[in-house]
Scaffold this active site. Structure first.
Site, PDB file in Angstrom:
ATOM      1  N   HIS A  53      -3.779  -0.948   7.857  1.00  0.00           N
ATOM      2  CA  HIS A  53      -3.751   0.484   7.556  1.00  0.00           C
ATOM      3  C   HIS A  53      -5.048   0.938   6.900  1.00  0.00           C
ATOM      4  O   HIS A  53      -5.883   0.135   6.507  1.00  0.00           O
ATOM      5  CB  HIS A  53      -2.580   0.804   6.612  1.00  0.00           C
ATOM      6  CG  HIS A  53      -1.256   0.354   7.119  1.00  0.00           C
ATOM      7  ND1 HIS A  53      -0.237  -0.066   6.289  1.00  0.00           N
ATOM      8  CD2 HIS A  53      -0.773   0.238   8.386  1.00  0.00           C
ATOM      9  CE1 HIS A  53       0.818  -0.404   7.015  1.00  0.00           C
ATOM     10  NE2 HIS A  53       0.510  -0.234   8.285  1.00  0.00           N
ATOM     11  N   LYS A 100       5.444 -11.200   4.295  1.00  0.00           N
ATOM     12  CA  LYS A 100       4.650 -10.108   4.865  1.00  0.00           C
ATOM     13  C   LYS A 100       3.556  -9.628   3.909  1.00  0.00           C
ATOM     14  O   LYS A 100       2.608  -8.962   4.334  1.00  0.00           O
ATOM     15  CB  LYS A 100       5.551  -8.922   5.241  1.00  0.00           C
ATOM     16  CG  LYS A 100       6.087  -8.998   6.647  1.00  0.00           C
ATOM     17  CD  LYS A 100       6.854  -7.743   7.022  1.00  0.00           C
ATOM     18  CE  LYS A 100       6.076  -6.877   7.980  1.00  0.00           C
ATOM     19  NZ  LYS A 100       5.305  -5.817   7.380  1.00  0.00           N
ATOM     20  N   ASP A 152       0.822  -1.206   0.000  1.00  0.00           N
ATOM     21  CA  ASP A 152       0.000   0.000   0.000  1.00  0.00           C
ATOM     22  C   ASP A 152       0.859   1.260   0.000  1.00  0.00           C
ATOM     23  O   ASP A 152       2.073   1.214  -0.247  1.00  0.00           O
ATOM     24  CB  ASP A 152      -0.985  -0.015   1.182  1.00  0.00           C
ATOM     25  CG  ASP A 152      -0.302   0.155   2.542  1.00  0.00           C
ATOM     26  OD1 ASP A 152       0.938   0.288   2.594  1.00  0.00           O
ATOM     27  OD2 ASP A 152      -1.013   0.157   3.564  1.00  0.00           O
ATOM     28  N   HIS A 153       0.234   2.393   0.287  1.00  0.00           N
ATOM     29  CA  HIS A 153       0.872   3.709   0.203  1.00  0.00           C
ATOM     30  C   HIS A 153       1.950   3.945   1.254  1.00  0.00           C
ATOM     31  O   HIS A 153       2.721   4.894   1.136  1.00  0.00           O
ATOM     32  CB  HIS A 153      -0.196   4.797   0.357  1.00  0.00           C
ATOM     33  CG  HIS A 153      -0.984   4.653   1.629  1.00  0.00           C
ATOM     34  ND1 HIS A 153      -1.951   3.692   1.801  1.00  0.00           N
ATOM     35  CD2 HIS A 153      -0.932   5.334   2.797  1.00  0.00           C
ATOM     36  CE1 HIS A 153      -2.461   3.777   3.014  1.00  0.00           C
ATOM     37  NE2 HIS A 153      -1.854   4.773   3.643  1.00  0.00           N
ATOM     38  N   THR A 154       2.019   3.102   2.284  1.00  0.00           N
ATOM     39  CA  THR A 154       3.016   3.310   3.343  1.00  0.00           C
ATOM     40  C   THR A 154       4.359   2.671   3.017  1.00  0.00           C
ATOM     41  O   THR A 154       5.293   2.789   3.803  1.00  0.00           O
ATOM     42  CB  THR A 154       2.518   2.758   4.696  1.00  0.00           C
ATOM     43  OG1 THR A 154       2.430   1.327   4.625  1.00  0.00           O
ATOM     44  CG2 THR A 154       1.160   3.348   5.055  1.00  0.00           C
ATOM     45  N   ARG A 155       4.447   1.996   1.885  1.00  0.00           N
ATOM     46  CA  ARG A 155       5.680   1.303   1.516  1.00  0.00           C
ATOM     47  C   ARG A 155       6.220   1.854   0.186  1.00  0.00           C
ATOM     48  O   ARG A 155       5.474   1.937  -0.790  1.00  0.00           O
ATOM     49  CB  ARG A 155       5.443  -0.202   1.369  1.00  0.00           C
ATOM     50  CG  ARG A 155       4.880  -0.870   2.622  1.00  0.00           C
ATOM     51  CD  ARG A 155       5.894  -0.880   3.748  1.00  0.00           C
ATOM     52  NE  ARG A 155       5.407  -1.609   4.905  1.00  0.00           N
ATOM     53  CZ  ARG A 155       4.792  -1.069   5.953  1.00  0.00           C
ATOM     54  NH1 ARG A 155       4.564   0.237   5.969  1.00  0.00           N
ATOM     55  NH2 ARG A 155       4.408  -1.797   6.976  1.00  0.00           N
ATOM     56  N   GLN A 160       4.214   5.296  12.041  1.00  0.00           N
ATOM     57  CA  GLN A 160       5.318   4.756  11.258  1.00  0.00           C
ATOM     58  C   GLN A 160       6.679   5.224  11.790  1.00  0.00           C
ATOM     59  O   GLN A 160       7.672   4.510  11.719  1.00  0.00           O
ATOM     60  CB  GLN A 160       5.166   5.158   9.789  1.00  0.00           C
ATOM     61  CG  GLN A 160       3.988   4.527   9.071  1.00  0.00           C
ATOM     62  CD  GLN A 160       4.113   3.025   8.915  1.00  0.00           C
ATOM     63  OE1 GLN A 160       5.207   2.475   8.927  1.00  0.00           O
ATOM     64  NE2 GLN A 160       2.990   2.342   8.773  1.00  0.00           N
ATOM     65  N   HIS A 216       0.661  -9.925  16.282  1.00  0.00           N
ATOM     66  CA  HIS A 216       1.376  -8.786  16.869  1.00  0.00           C
ATOM     67  C   HIS A 216       1.152  -8.671  18.381  1.00  0.00           C
ATOM     68  O   HIS A 216       1.197  -7.587  18.944  1.00  0.00           O
ATOM     69  CB  HIS A 216       0.897  -7.489  16.200  1.00  0.00           C
ATOM     70  CG  HIS A 216       1.307  -7.349  14.760  1.00  0.00           C
ATOM     71  ND1 HIS A 216       1.639  -8.406  13.966  1.00  0.00           N
ATOM     72  CD2 HIS A 216       1.432  -6.253  13.961  1.00  0.00           C
ATOM     73  CE1 HIS A 216       1.941  -7.980  12.746  1.00  0.00           C
ATOM     74  NE2 HIS A 216       1.833  -6.684  12.723  1.00  0.00           N
ATOM     75  N   HIS A 229      13.214  -4.560   9.303  1.00  0.00           N
ATOM     76  CA  HIS A 229      11.919  -4.278   9.940  1.00  0.00           C
ATOM     77  C   HIS A 229      12.065  -4.405  11.448  1.00  0.00           C
ATOM     78  O   HIS A 229      12.686  -5.335  11.940  1.00  0.00           O
ATOM     79  CB  HIS A 229      10.840  -5.231   9.438  1.00  0.00           C
ATOM     80  CG  HIS A 229       9.452  -4.867   9.893  1.00  0.00           C
ATOM     81  ND1 HIS A 229       8.975  -5.216  11.139  1.00  0.00           N
ATOM     82  CD2 HIS A 229       8.452  -4.164   9.284  1.00  0.00           C
ATOM     83  CE1 HIS A 229       7.733  -4.752  11.275  1.00  0.00           C
ATOM     84  NE2 HIS A 229       7.398  -4.110  10.163  1.00  0.00           N
TER      85      HIS A 229
END
Length: 424
Positions: A108, A184, A72-75, A295, A200, A174
């Site tokens: 997310h 992942k 997604d947009h966080t990577r 993040q 988690h 990570h």
């Protein structure tokens, strides 16, 4: 005076540190690594020589449909480079195959159209079929089994029902899974909320093996491997990128073997020796990873690994998207301090893990030992203060405050990109 360039949002800052205080710059060799081929050549070469697997072209022959999992947009996966190459190769041997691209949002928020275009390129974003994963929408999930840890394994139905499941991603250190990439893509990427939460849990996050650069005996990693196997993830393409987000190497093939080979390469670049610092400065590598406080905890863990207990961590991150998780914020802001957060979280059973628990657990761990000064001019200072951190609009302001706490002779270590290093 040492002048050092650090990433901030979509730009860079030049910060200055007195020579007499600076004891080390901890930087991944990825920033110095010079690829001898273009990004496209690197990706194609990896696809031409898959590790432990048939070629992608062989796998798609005879298939009517397939799913490509993408981040997604966080990577910062350079999908504008990788996806066109994979899709062209697939359609060359199977022109009519139905390809769906599943966005691995994990826990997310959904990726916006603008973010999708930025990540994948306009042509791919507007002409291919994209499906957003929603971890909390149970009608889009199916129960697959039970994780080694005991948690229920729920995965996206589309991923489970397709004839061929492959994934693309990137490999970097990570802060609790050891490395990103590989398995992942499935867990947490396209897993149900219950599964992500179980994986988690506080017990796993507290494990000494759930740390940057560690796969062996890492309980979080072991759950992830199991999930990828149960999902029948057949093939991956994982890239390694430099500080400019450019591809410098790529690994394709079996989800475990190709990933492990990529992790070996990343370790060879990212491993740095710790310095004894009273003040540790870190970033989250700029956009897209420094969009929120959630993040930014990742970059803090790199500083944690080199800062003396009782020291100061200066974290430079834009955090223009705010805290990044309501539960993350609430659990920090509603507590009297980090000690209360830790006491509470360590009592929570694995099957009752709450949203964002891992993130506020790690932040509380750091705050229980260090003073953290968040440097940003794009985030509400009151939000940061409510989470038991200090705020500074500029690096200069933060450094003055850090020297006031640790003394004018304090030793300063800097990590220009905290998410790109393994501090040992």
């Amino acid at each position: 005076m040492a002048r050092i360039k650090v990433p901030y949002s979509k730009t860079h800052w030049n910060i200055e540190i007195p020579d007499k205080n600076l004891v080390g710059i901890l930087e991944s060799n990825a920033s110095k690594f010079v690829a001898k081929k273009s990004q496209e050549e690197i990706v194609n070469e990896a696809l031409d020589h898959p590790i432990g697997s048939k070629k992608l072209e062989e796998l798609v022959i005879g298939k009517k449909n397939m799913v490509i999992i993408t981040s997604d947009h966080t990577r910062p996966v350079p999908s504008h480079v990788t996806l066109p190459i994979m899709i062209e190769r697939i359609r060359k041997v199977n022109p009519y195959i139905d390809i769906k691209i599943l966005i691995a949002t994990g826990y997310h928020r959904p990726t916006t159209k603008e973010e999708l275009i930025f990540k994948c390129g306009k042509e791919i974003a507007e002409n291919e079929k994209f499906v957003m994963h929603f971890s909390k929408e149970e009608d889009t999930l199916t129960k697959v089994g039970v994780l080694p840890s005991g948690g229920e394994l729920w995965l996206n139905k589309l991923a489970m029902e397709t004839e061929l499941l492959i994934a693309e991603g990137f490999i970097e250190p990570h802060f609790f899974a050891g490395f990103s990439g590989g398995r992942k893509s499935v867990l947490p990427g396209v897993a149900g909320a219950k599964t992500v939460l179980a994986n988690h849990c506080s017990k796993f996050i507290a494990s000494d093996y759930a740390r940057t650069g560690i796969l062996e005996n890492n309980p979080i990693h072991e759950d992830m491997l199991y999930a990828a196997k149960k999902a029948n993830l057949v093939f991956i393409l994982n890239v390694v990128i430099d500080s400019q987000k450019k591809v410098i190497d790529a690994f394709a093939g079996d989800y475990k073997l190709a990933h492990e080979k990529g992790c070996e390469f990343v370790t060879s670049l990212a491993k740095v020796d710790k310095v004894e610092a009273d003040i540790a400065i870190s970033t989250n590598g700029g956009y897209p990873l420094d969009q929120n406080i959630y993040q930014a905890v990742k970059g803090m863990t790199a500083a944690e690994a080199t800062c003396k207990e009782g020291g100061v961590i200066i974290m430079i991150a834009a955090c223009n998207d705010g805290h990044g998780g309501q539960s993350f914020y609430d659990n920090m802001a509603e507590a009297s301090g980090p000690e209360e957060v830790l006491e509470k979280v360590l009592k929570i059973p694995a099957d009752q893990t709450i949203p964002d628990q891992w993130e506020f657990q790690i932040l509380a761990r750091i705050l229980s030992k260090y003073t953290v000064i968040m440097v940003t001019d794009l985030c509400d200072p009151e939000m940061i203060k409510a989470m038991h951190m200090e705020h500074a609009y500029t690096f200069e302001e933060a450094l003055i405050r850090a020297f006031a706490i640790k003394g004018e002779d304090a030793k300063v270590g800097i990590i220009p990109d905290g998410v790109s290093v393994i501090v040992k």
